[in-house]
Every structure is written in C-alpha cells, then in structure tokens.
Write an enzyme that holds these catalytic residues in place. Structure first.
Site, mmCIF file in Angstrom:
data_model
loop_
_atom_site.group_PDB
_atom_site.id
_atom_site.type_symbol
_atom_site.label_atom_id
_atom_site.label_comp_id
_atom_site.label_asym_id
_atom_site.label_seq_id
_atom_site.Cartn_x
_atom_site.Cartn_y
_atom_site.Cartn_z
ATOM 1 N N ASP A 1 -5.392 5.141 -2.430
ATOM 2 C CA ASP A 1 -5.502 4.083 -3.075
ATOM 3 C C ASP A 1 -6.957 3.857 -3.882
ATOM 4 O O ASP A 1 -6.976 3.169 -4.918
ATOM 5 C CB ASP A 1 -5.471 2.784 -1.931
ATOM 6 C CG ASP A 1 -5.081 1.447 -2.685
ATOM 7 O OD1 ASP A 1 -4.204 1.399 -3.351
ATOM 8 O OD2 ASP A 1 -5.891 0.569 -2.458
ATOM 9 N N LYS B 1 -9.823 -4.071 -1.005
ATOM 10 C CA LYS B 1 -10.027 -4.495 -2.454
ATOM 11 C C LYS B 1 -11.335 -4.949 -2.919
ATOM 12 O O LYS B 1 -12.093 -4.939 -3.535
ATOM 13 C CB LYS B 1 -8.808 -5.113 -2.689
ATOM 14 C CG LYS B 1 -7.517 -4.410 -2.823
ATOM 15 C CD LYS B 1 -7.463 -3.328 -3.527
ATOM 16 C CE LYS B 1 -6.251 -2.369 -3.946
ATOM 17 N NZ LYS B 1 -5.118 -1.941 -3.281
ATOM 18 N N ARG C 1 4.346 -3.979 4.612
ATOM 19 C CA ARG C 1 3.327 -2.639 4.644
ATOM 20 C C ARG C 1 3.265 -2.166 5.836
ATOM 21 O O ARG C 1 3.680 -2.687 6.842
ATOM 22 C CB ARG C 1 2.058 -3.479 4.196
ATOM 23 C CG ARG C 1 1.617 -4.179 2.854
ATOM 24 C CD ARG C 1 1.359 -3.350 1.804
ATOM 25 N NE ARG C 1 1.451 -3.857 0.481
ATOM 26 C CZ ARG C 1 0.859 -3.053 -0.684
ATOM 27 N NH1 ARG C 1 0.353 -1.939 -0.492
ATOM 28 N NH2 ARG C 1 1.152 -3.732 -1.779
ATOM 29 N N CYS D 1 3.030 0.697 -7.693
ATOM 30 C CA CYS D 1 3.429 1.486 -9.100
ATOM 31 C C CYS D 1 3.344 2.812 -8.709
ATOM 32 O O CYS D 1 3.342 4.085 -9.387
ATOM 33 C CB CYS D 1 2.753 1.308 -10.228
ATOM 34 S SG CYS D 1 2.893 -0.270 -10.947
ATOM 35 N N ARG E 1 -1.536 -10.491 -2.151
ATOM 36 C CA ARG E 1 -2.995 -10.814 -2.819
ATOM 37 C C ARG E 1 -2.508 -12.235 -3.465
ATOM 38 O O ARG E 1 -1.598 -12.516 -4.301
ATOM 39 C CB ARG E 1 -3.337 -9.894 -3.824
ATOM 40 C CG ARG E 1 -4.016 -8.829 -3.061
ATOM 41 C CD ARG E 1 -4.803 -7.838 -3.610
ATOM 42 N NE ARG E 1 -3.735 -7.042 -4.531
ATOM 43 C CZ ARG E 1 -3.538 -7.342 -5.801
ATOM 44 N NH1 ARG E 1 -4.144 -8.222 -6.529
ATOM 45 N NH2 ARG E 1 -2.619 -6.396 -6.383
ATOM 46 N N HIS F 1 -9.309 2.239 -8.784
ATOM 47 C CA HIS F 1 -8.261 2.036 -7.699
ATOM 48 C C HIS F 1 -7.270 3.419 -7.880
ATOM 49 O O HIS F 1 -6.253 3.337 -8.877
ATOM 50 C CB HIS F 1 -7.294 0.696 -8.492
ATOM 51 C CG HIS F 1 -6.267 0.232 -7.871
ATOM 52 N ND1 HIS F 1 -5.200 -0.451 -8.307
ATOM 53 C CD2 HIS F 1 -5.824 0.301 -6.496
ATOM 54 C CE1 HIS F 1 -4.392 -0.836 -7.443
ATOM 55 N NE2 HIS F 1 -4.608 -0.144 -6.391
ATOM 56 N N TYR G 1 -3.687 -12.183 5.002
ATOM 57 C CA TYR G 1 -3.005 -10.897 4.661
ATOM 58 C C TYR G 1 -3.887 -9.958 3.518
ATOM 59 O O TYR G 1 -4.559 -10.047 3.078
ATOM 60 C CB TYR G 1 -1.830 -11.596 3.531
ATOM 61 C CG TYR G 1 -0.844 -10.388 3.261
ATOM 62 C CD1 TYR G 1 0.169 -9.961 4.209
ATOM 63 C CD2 TYR G 1 -0.922 -9.502 2.080
ATOM 64 C CE1 TYR G 1 1.018 -9.036 4.131
ATOM 65 C CE2 TYR G 1 -0.073 -8.367 1.825
ATOM 66 C CZ TYR G 1 0.861 -8.156 2.923
ATOM 67 O OH TYR G 1 1.622 -7.188 2.635
HETATM 68 P P1 GTP Z 1 -0.141 -0.281 -3.571
HETATM 69 O O1 GTP Z 1 -0.199 0.212 -2.367
HETATM 70 O O2 GTP Z 1 0.526 -1.829 -4.075
HETATM 71 O O3 GTP Z 1 -1.236 -0.221 -4.476
HETATM 72 O O4 GTP Z 1 1.117 0.604 -4.308
HETATM 73 P P2 GTP Z 1 1.221 2.084 -4.840
HETATM 74 O O5 GTP Z 1 0.616 2.137 -6.205
HETATM 75 O O6 GTP Z 1 0.581 2.808 -3.668
HETATM 76 O O7 GTP Z 1 2.792 2.177 -4.915
HETATM 77 P P3 GTP Z 1 3.693 2.982 -3.756
HETATM 78 O O8 GTP Z 1 3.416 4.362 -4.074
HETATM 79 O O9 GTP Z 1 3.807 2.240 -2.462
HETATM 80 O O10 GTP Z 1 5.356 2.729 -4.640
HETATM 81 C C1 GTP Z 1 5.599 1.624 -4.978
HETATM 82 C C2 GTP Z 1 7.169 1.491 -4.899
HETATM 83 O O11 GTP Z 1 7.567 2.226 -6.120
HETATM 84 C C3 GTP Z 1 8.039 1.983 -3.773
HETATM 85 O O12 GTP Z 1 9.016 1.083 -3.634
HETATM 86 C C4 GTP Z 1 8.182 3.437 -4.564
HETATM 87 O O13 GTP Z 1 9.394 3.669 -3.541
HETATM 88 C C5 GTP Z 1 8.457 3.309 -5.750
HETATM 89 N N1 GTP Z 1 8.148 4.449 -6.547
HETATM 90 C C6 GTP Z 1 7.022 5.204 -6.048
HETATM 91 N N2 GTP Z 1 6.951 6.264 -6.872
HETATM 92 C C7 GTP Z 1 8.372 6.306 -7.386
HETATM 93 C C8 GTP Z 1 8.707 7.306 -8.750
HETATM 94 O O14 GTP Z 1 8.325 8.227 -8.888
HETATM 95 N N3 GTP Z 1 9.960 6.782 -9.216
HETATM 96 C C9 GTP Z 1 10.434 5.554 -8.839
HETATM 97 N N4 GTP Z 1 11.799 5.255 -9.274
HETATM 98 N N5 GTP Z 1 9.987 4.655 -7.903
HETATM 99 C C10 GTP Z 1 8.855 5.165 -7.246
HETATM 100 C C1 SPV Z 2 -2.352 -3.913 -3.586
HETATM 101 O O1 SPV Z 2 -2.094 -5.010 -3.808
HETATM 102 O O2 SPV Z 2 -3.032 -3.115 -4.270
HETATM 103 C C2 SPV Z 2 -2.293 -3.364 -2.209
HETATM 104 C C3 SPV Z 2 -2.348 -4.216 -1.168
HETATM 105 O O3 SPV Z 2 -2.943 -1.851 -1.762
HETATM 106 S S1 SPV Z 2 -3.771 -5.177 -1.041
HETATM 107 O O4 SPV Z 2 -4.400 -4.498 0.194
HETATM 108 O O5 SPV Z 2 -3.043 -6.499 -0.306
HETATM 109 O O6 SPV Z 2 -4.489 -5.376 -2.110
HETATM 110 MN MN MN Z 3 -0.371 2.210 -2.011
#
Ligand code: GTP
Ligand code: SPV
Ligand code: MN
Length: 606
Positions: free
Chosen positions: A294, A227, A387, A271, A78, A247, A218
């Site tokens: 999400d 989003k 992704r 996160c 983004r 979110h 993207y």
């Molecule tokens: P978006 O899709 O961008 O909104 O991200 P998200 O909030 O869905 O995060 P996601 O679950 O994909 O995790 C993002 C990164 O954080 C990944 O590389 C995970 O492996 C890592 N991660 C997720 N949960 C944990 C956790 O409990 N501990 C640690 N150390 N890393 C974590």
């Molecule tokens: C985020 O950035 O929170 C995502 C990926 O889930 S995107 O769809 O590119 O916003």
């Molecule tokens: Mn996600």
C-alpha cells in the site's frame, strides 16, 4: 499494558508525557492506558471487545485468534469531504485539498475534544513507521479512545515498549496523532458496539506534523499511522527533505534465469495494489515476493538508485473479490489467523465470508448489518469496502528484503487505474519527465474506499489525490525535481497499466490477477532491452507478439482491443487533462504543460 494517570507515565520522554497530560486534561477519559504491544495486551483488549459486543471471536480451528467486527453502517470508509490539510497558508494546501485556517480548526476541534473521552479509556500507542533500526526512525504516537483502533494498529504498525524505549534513548520527536470517536458516555450510559459521531474531522497540520481525527473509527480515518501519517504528513516531510512518500505496492520479481527486479506500483484505492503485491505469476519460471502492498517511502541510496521501504507492518486489504482464484496468497495469510475482519459476513460455523471468497455462497449467513442472509438476498452480504487486517509477516511470499531498513532498489514504477476505455493494458513512458506527466494525469473511476459516488472518472495524480499533504502542483514539481537528483540511467522506468478496460458487452478485456505477470514480464524485458515496443502517441506499447499470452484463452482481437491506442478516445481525453491542469493553476510545472502540448500534437498527427 500500564494503566496510569498520565503523571505517572511509564516513560522518561518528557515531551510525550506533557502532550499526553494535555490531551487527557482536555478529553477527560476515565483511565489512561499506555500500550506495550504485548500478546497479553492483545488478549485482554480482544476479550474486552468481545464482551462489549464489538468483536465476535471466530472459530479457533478456522481462523485462530481472529475476530469479526461490524462497524456502524455510516462509518465504513474514508471521508474525503471531511479531510483537511490545515497548512498555515491556504495556497499550500492547493486546489485539491479542503483547507481551514489551522488556528480556527484547532479552536473548533478543541471544543469537540473537550470531554469527548468521558466514560472511556484513553490508550497511548507509541509506534514507528518503517524500521526501528532505520537511520532516522519515523516515530509517531497515537492517542485514541478506541480499543478497535489499538488492536488494528498493533497489526498495521510496529508499536509498544521497544518503540518507546528507542524514543527515550533518542529523545526523539514524533508525529502527534490525536484520535477520538467523539462519543463520550454519561454516567451509567450503556455503550454501543461501534461508537462514532455524525460530526467528523480528519485534520492534518503539516507544518507541526500533527494529526487530529474526530468522529470515525474506521481504517484510514482512525489508524493514524497509515494514510494520515505515512502519506499526508510524510509527503510534506518528503517534499522538505527530497524523498518520496507514495501510495505504492512494492514487488520483487525473479525471472526464470534468476534475475531479480523490484517494481513499485501506484494504483488508487481498490484498484489492485494488494492483489499485484501478492501475485502468483501464471508464467512458467517467474516468481514474485511481496515487499509492500500500500505505501512506499523512497529515498536515494549511496549508489544513486531509488530505494523503497514499506513503512507498514500489516495489510488492511479489501475483502470482496479476494479468493483462491484471485489472491490465494491473501487467503493463506488470513488462514494463519491473528486477523481482524471488518464489515464482512459471519457463517453459521463461526467463520467469515464475502462476495468472491468462494464461487458458491453458503446457504445462510449473518450479513455485515447483522441480518439473516441467503443467496437470494437482494444486497451483498459484505460491505464493498469491507477489510481484513492481517500481519504482513504471515504472508507466505513475503520477501526477506521486507526487513531491510534501507529498502529495495526500484527498477520500474507502474501507474494504474480503473478505466473502462482509452488507457491501454500497458505502455511505457519515454523518459522520467514523460513518466511524471503520465502519473500526474493518472485517472481512475472512484470506488467504495471513500464515501461518495462510485464509478466516476477523476484525475488521481500518482494515485495520491486524497493523500497529498500539500499543493498538488508543488507535488508534481517535486517529482520532476527528484528526477534531477539522479543519473537518468539509474532512475526507475515509468509505465502505465490498466487491468480494467472493458469490451462492448461490459466484460473485462484482460483476465487480470495472476495473468498480470505477463505484463510484468514485458516490463522486465523492457528494462533488460529484450522486448519490442511500438511508438504510439501516448507512449511505447508492446509490439505484436511481445506480450507472452501462452496458454491464455484470449483471441487476437481481444488482445488488440486491450492494447489499442484509439485516437478518438484520446482526443476525448485531452480536454479532461486540460481541465485538470487548469485546476492546478499557475503552480503547474511548465515541463508538464509542454508534455501535454506534445501529447496533443502526437494525437493530432496520428
Ligand atoms: P486499497 O487497499 O483500497 O488501496 O485497494 P488496492 O489498490 O489494494 O486494491 P485490491 O488489490 O484490494 O483490489 C481491489 C479490487 O479490485 C478487488 O475486489 C480485487 O479483486 C479487484 N482486482 C484486483 N486486481 C484485479 C485485476 O487484475 N483485474 C480485475 N478485474 N480486478 C482486480
Ligand atoms: C485506501 O482507501 O486506500 C485504503 C483503506 O487502503 S484506508 O486505510 O481506509 O485508507
Ligand atoms: Mn490494498
């Protein structure tokens, strides 16, 4: 799939035909294709993308009906600095959004769109966010010159003919999403695998419920249902209509006794939402099911409780770090196929790989930039924001309630971010107002999900900083207002979590992933009134022994460090919160200023 001139469009929805006609006249595509969302359409588009060199078909035995796509290396995330909330009045966009006068922005962008689809096909994608059977179905139509966008939209949203029929039946209004990669082709000009433009605009017109996106192909920049609609435009609708567009992941958790609770969690991009949404609890007897990973749309039900719906149809998940030891459910989901992988590495036997998928990397890969890669290579094989796009329904642990048009009643809301210091593993807020304060002052280190510096701590209210479609102060006030719509006893309880606190040697204090179920268990036991907590200046932290660490290799000191509320660290946090509130300005609700004063007092007295 119907290829037409817009004037012979396969719909009786005259408002839609008029708009599509206008867009076609402006952008001058070679052909106009109305997407029906069928398997045949998917097969045709994916084959065309393979022929164009945009997609690589993966090995049918390893990832059936799945494709790898490498974007232009400049178009990987983004673009927050190119994202605009073009409300009629500048003050309605607030201090956290970029603003341009809507008439001026439309004039600028109209010139960019003029002829921008020359040499290309223009696709019309009718879609609905949430359920077609919802009391008020939330329609959108994306017009795009990117087949990559069409194939991803087909996974991420309910699209095509059934949606169009329903729109006709209701003569429904819809969010207009105009998208162009901004790379017209001259007569005879050879296309590139990933067309895009150096000039990018991700523009939102909240009053007229329109999205104009230009220059990027993207994810969050181009899949306009996600989003742009489900958060930025929907948050403005939600403010007007008294609901919440957030979110958030949505998780169904069942205790060993068979009691079910629904938990929503707002964490900034990258996160941990998808990981928590797909958690496999490490605690005996607890089971988890995913409702959403999400986005959550939350409205009050007739019983006065807050119900959450996942408006999406697929997952657009972060690849790196996703493996059998971290997120086995995600691995099982993508193994079923029907997925698109963007900016990960290709194995020599036609499969995908990324950092964290397996412990030992393959001896040779083709990296996301198309170069040879070996474990000795100096750069990661996959982009940090690479992704997978995969159907939600393929998730083995999808909750049956995912199909409830009215959603699930939320018992608890978690706010979380990435903080190396200061924020304890978990604490509970004292009441809704305090919980809103916790959300409004949420902070996190920036990640690769957006272009720009990574690892910088910033305030990210309710994990919505890049997604609030109006003034952040009004948004905070709206959250407080929502709390007044219901009986306090029926409102979700609010917690903050931090899986990312570090020890002095830089290692994570908490094992995370499946072991986050131990924190969820404490949350549920708080709801049921069976878990103890100690009052601290910031909120209620698990009392000694309240967090179940059975079977964990975690010594007492480490657990204490993860849970610690350190007065000195919080003293350093206060000026950052003050600075943030000063930025919000006179729209900051006094109730939140009062909460800050209380926090200050409590910290000073500690
Ligand atoms: P978006 O899709 O961008 O909104 O991200 P998200 O909030 O869905 O995060 P996601 O679950 O994909 O995790 C993002 C990164 O954080 C990944 O590389 C995970 O492996 C890592 N991660 C997720 N949960 C944990 C956790 O409990 N501990 C640690 N150390 N890393 C974590
Ligand atoms: C985020 O950035 O929170 C995502 C990926 O889930 S995107 O769809 O590119 O916003
Ligand atoms: Mn996600």
């Amino acid at each position: 799939m119907t290829t037409t001139t817009a004037t012979s469009a396969p719909t009786t929805h005259t408002g839609l035909v008029t708009w599509v006609d206008e867009v076609a006249a402006l952008t001058e595509p070679d052909t106009v294709v109305w997407c029906d969302g069928s398997d045949e359409e998917w097969d045709r588009l994916t084959s065309e993308l393979v022929d164009a060199g945009t997609f690589v078909r993966l090995d049918e035995d390893k990832k059936p009906n799945s494709f790898l796509c490498q974007s232009d290396p400049t178009d990987v995330a983004r673009v927050e600095d190119r994202t605009f909330i073009a409300s009629a009045r500048k003050e309605d966009a607030g201090p956290t959004n970029n603003w341009v006068d809507p008439a001026e922005l439309k004039a600028t962008m109209t010139e960019l769109y003029r002829g921008s689809m020359r040499g290309r096909t223009m696709y019309v994608i009718p879609f609905v966010m949430g359920h077609l059977e919802a009391t008020v179905p939330m329609f959108g139509v994306e017009v795009t010159d990117s087949a990559y966008v069409v194939t991803n939209m087909r996974i991420m949203a309910r699209i095509g003919t059934p949606v169009l029929r329903k729109m006709e039946e209701l003569d429904a209004s819809f969010v207009k999403g105009l998208h162009s990669v901004g790379a017209p082709l001259a007569e005879g000009q050879q296309d590139v695998a990933w067309p895009c433009s150096d000039t990018k605009y991700i523009a939102h017109f909240p009053e007229t419920r329109e999205i104009w996106s230009y220059g990027s192909g993207y994810g969050g920049n181009a899949l306009l249902g996600k989003k742009c609609y489900a958060l930025r435009i929907a948050s403005a609708m939600a403010r007007d209509e008294g609901w919440l567009a957030e979110h958030m992941l949505i998780l169904k958790l069942t205790s060993p006794e068979g009691r079910t609770h629904y938990i929503a969690g707002a964490f900034p991009s990258q996160c941990g939402k998808t990981n928590l949404a797909m958690i496999e609890p490490t605690l005996e007897g607890w089971s988890a099911e995913m409702v959403g990973d999400d986005i959550a749309w939350m409205r009050f039900g007739p019983d006065g409780r807050l119900y959450a719906v996942n408006p999406e149809f697929g997952l657009f998940g972060v690849a790196p770090g996703t493996g059998m030891h971290t997120n086995p459910q995600a691995i099982r989901t993508i193994e079923k196929g029907n997925s698109i992988f963007t900016n990960v590495a290709l194995t020599d036997d036609g499969d995908v790989w990324w950092e964290g998928l397996t412990e030992t990397p393959p001896a040779h890969l083709t990296d996301w930039k198309g170069r040879d890669w070996t474990p000795e290579s100096s750069e990661p094989s996959s982009h940090p924001n690479s992704r997978f796009t995969t159907p939600a329904k393929q998730t083995p642990m999808i909750a049956p309630e995912y199909d409830n048009p009215d959603g699930v009643p939320i018992d608890a809301i978690l706010f979380g971010g990435r903080r190396k210091t200061t924020v304890p593993l978990v604490y509970e807020s004292r009441d809704w107002g305090h919980g809103v304060f916790v959300g409004a002052t949420l902070s996190s280190e920036t990640t690769a999900a957006a272009t720009g510096a990574v690892g910088v701590v910033r305030r990210d209210p309710m994990a919505m900083l890049p997604f609030i479609g109006y003034h952040a102060g009004d948004y905070m006030a709206h959250w407080l207002e929502v709390g007044k719509q219901a009986d306090a006893s029926k409102l979700p309880r609010i917690f903050q979590v931090n899986w990312f606190r570090r020890a002095e040697d830089g290692s994570f204090l908490w094992p995370g992933y499946g072991d986050n179920s131990r924190v969820l268990t404490w949350v549920v036991q708080r709801l049921e009134g069976t878990a103890g907590a100690v009052d601290t200046p910031v909120g209620l932290v698990p009392e000694q022994g309240a967090l179940d660490t059975t079977g964990l290799d975690l010594d007492e000191d480490q657990l204490a460090a993860a849970l610690r509320v350190d007065t000195e660290e919080w003293k350093a946090e206060l000026p950052l919160i003050e600075e943030w509130f000063a930025k919000i300005g006179d729209k900051l609700p006094t109730q939140l200023a009062d909460e800050l004063a209380t926090l200050k007092e409590r910290i000073e007295q500690a």
